[in-house]
Write a protein that holds these residues in place. Sequence first.
Motif, short mmCIF file in Angstrom:
data_model
loop_
_atom_site.label_atom_id
_atom_site.label_comp_id
_atom_site.label_asym_id
_atom_site.label_seq_id
_atom_site.Cartn_x
_atom_site.Cartn_y
_atom_site.Cartn_z
N ASN A 49 0.82 -1.22 0.00
CA ASN A 49 0.00 0.00 0.00
C ASN A 49 0.85 1.27 0.00
O ASN A 49 0.38 2.33 0.38
N CYS A 99 -1.40 -6.79 -5.04
CA CYS A 99 -2.50 -5.86 -4.77
C CYS A 99 -1.88 -4.54 -4.31
O CYS A 99 -1.25 -4.49 -3.25
N TYR A 136 -2.28 -0.13 -3.91
CA TYR A 136 -3.19 1.02 -3.81
C TYR A 136 -2.88 2.05 -4.90
O TYR A 136 -3.78 2.69 -5.42
N ILE A 181 -6.52 -1.17 -5.73
CA ILE A 181 -7.64 -0.71 -4.91
C ILE A 181 -7.57 0.82 -4.89
O ILE A 181 -6.73 1.39 -4.18
N GLN A 232 -7.84 4.62 -4.05
CA GLN A 232 -7.96 5.28 -2.75
C GLN A 232 -8.65 6.62 -2.89
O GLN A 232 -8.36 7.38 -3.82
N ARG A 236 -10.59 5.02 6.25
CA ARG A 236 -9.58 4.45 5.36
C ARG A 236 -9.29 2.98 5.61
O ARG A 236 -9.39 2.14 4.71
N ILE A 237 -8.90 2.64 6.85
CA ILE A 237 -8.41 1.29 7.13
C ILE A 237 -9.51 0.25 7.03
O ILE A 237 -9.35 -0.79 6.37
N ASN A 269 -10.67 -0.37 3.37
CA ASN A 269 -9.65 -1.12 2.64
C ASN A 269 -9.61 -2.57 3.09
O ASN A 269 -9.43 -3.48 2.27
N ARG A 290 -12.31 -4.47 1.32
CA ARG A 290 -11.99 -4.76 -0.07
C ARG A 290 -10.97 -5.90 -0.17
O ARG A 290 -11.10 -6.78 -1.03
N ILE A 291 -9.94 -5.87 0.67
CA ILE A 291 -8.92 -6.93 0.64
C ILE A 291 -9.54 -8.27 1.00
O ILE A 291 -9.25 -9.29 0.36
N ASN A 344 0.30 -1.83 7.60
CA ASN A 344 -0.49 -2.88 6.97
C ASN A 344 -1.65 -3.37 7.82
O ASN A 344 -2.09 -4.51 7.71
N GLU A 361 -4.79 -2.85 7.73
CA GLU A 361 -5.96 -3.33 7.01
C GLU A 361 -5.79 -4.77 6.55
O GLU A 361 -6.77 -5.52 6.46
#
Length: 410
Positions: free
Chosen positions: A13, A41, A43, A68, A70, A107-108, A111, A114-115, A136, A138
């Motif tokens: 990220n 993956c 950001y 992903i 942001q 934010r966290i 995310n 989504r992960i 990390n 998230e």
Amino acid sequence: MTQQRRKILLLDNGKEWGGGTNSMLELLKRIDRQRFDITCCFYYNYARGEGETIEKVLNSIDIPVIFIPQRKQPGWAKVSKEVARAFLFFSKAGRKKVTAYIDAQWRIQPNAKRIREIIQRDNYEILYMNNQPGSNLEGYLAAEPLDVAVVQHCRIEPVMSQSISRIVNRVGDAVIAVSHGVERVLLNHGVKKSLCVTVPNAIDIHQPLPSGMAIRRSLGIEDGTFLFGSIGSLIPRKSCHHTLEALHRFQLQHPEAKWKFVLVGEGADREKLKRQAADYGFADRVIFTGFRNNPLDYLAAFDAFILASKSEGLPRVVLESMLLKTVVIGSNVTGTAELIDSGRTGLLYPYGDTVKLASQLQQVWQDSELRDALIEQAYVRVIDNYAIEHYVAGVEAVLGAAKPTRNENV
């Protein structure tokens, strides 16, 4: 019987290209594709010099990548932080706690969701994270309720809190430290010893090495000019302002010296550093190149490489300097100190001690015999201990053995 490939989602990220990115790419170029099926993956589709994006580089080595997107910090989050700063002006810990809570909400947590969806959709066995635990979170939150192994590759000296350590211990299945010093920091912050393994950073010791003469000519470096240099992001952690301050001291003590300083890299501190050089009266001696895709060419051109960082993991750029037989002067911090035996394979100075750094600049400028001794011993050390094959094998061993243990009855 054919061994089944392990499906791995690599999470990065970060926002910019750095040494950790290069180490990750060196691994991905060499990892056993018969054993590991990796998808990245990211950001941000960040770029290095000449517009080369991480997506383009990953595609060139047949590694698929998912992005992903942001969003910007919403207005309510910004206002909430301002209110917290006003009402909690007396408590730094309180402000940090509230800020962390707000960041988790906008934010966290999104995310993490989504992960988690990506892991479940594509049935990944391992979530492999390329940063440090605090960056990390998230990933840990995404994986916690799932039957997926969590492997953290801690590439810099981590910034930890008790809450972060608890999350790592609760959710993580392995933490790879890039140096013994980084592992000690993890352990000192309460990360379980059973999770930690050191796999030192390494480089390709068999790669063709440049001479550096072409770079010196392209920069207009005259014969007899001593070339100091630094490579890295121009950000506060790298402390290039300390190097400029030490060069100012060096110049005052040796006005007769013929020298220049090359800064290879880009970042938020660039204009500030330019002003600092101008204030010292030697703007004409400092060359800012911006980001370059050929850092080894510049390392080969330097007479001495300086790494003034506040913190490091196990800096590849020091290993590369050793391989290229360029003298290294570094701050005595985790990672750098693990590579440099001061007085044998390079020189170390206490972080922030610009008087000592200026003295060492003088030493390497004046004493060619010292330079020769340092570079020869440094070269032997990197050849004997930091071949890329050991690094790849070490990471493969961790990924091959990783399995989720948090839901087991212990």
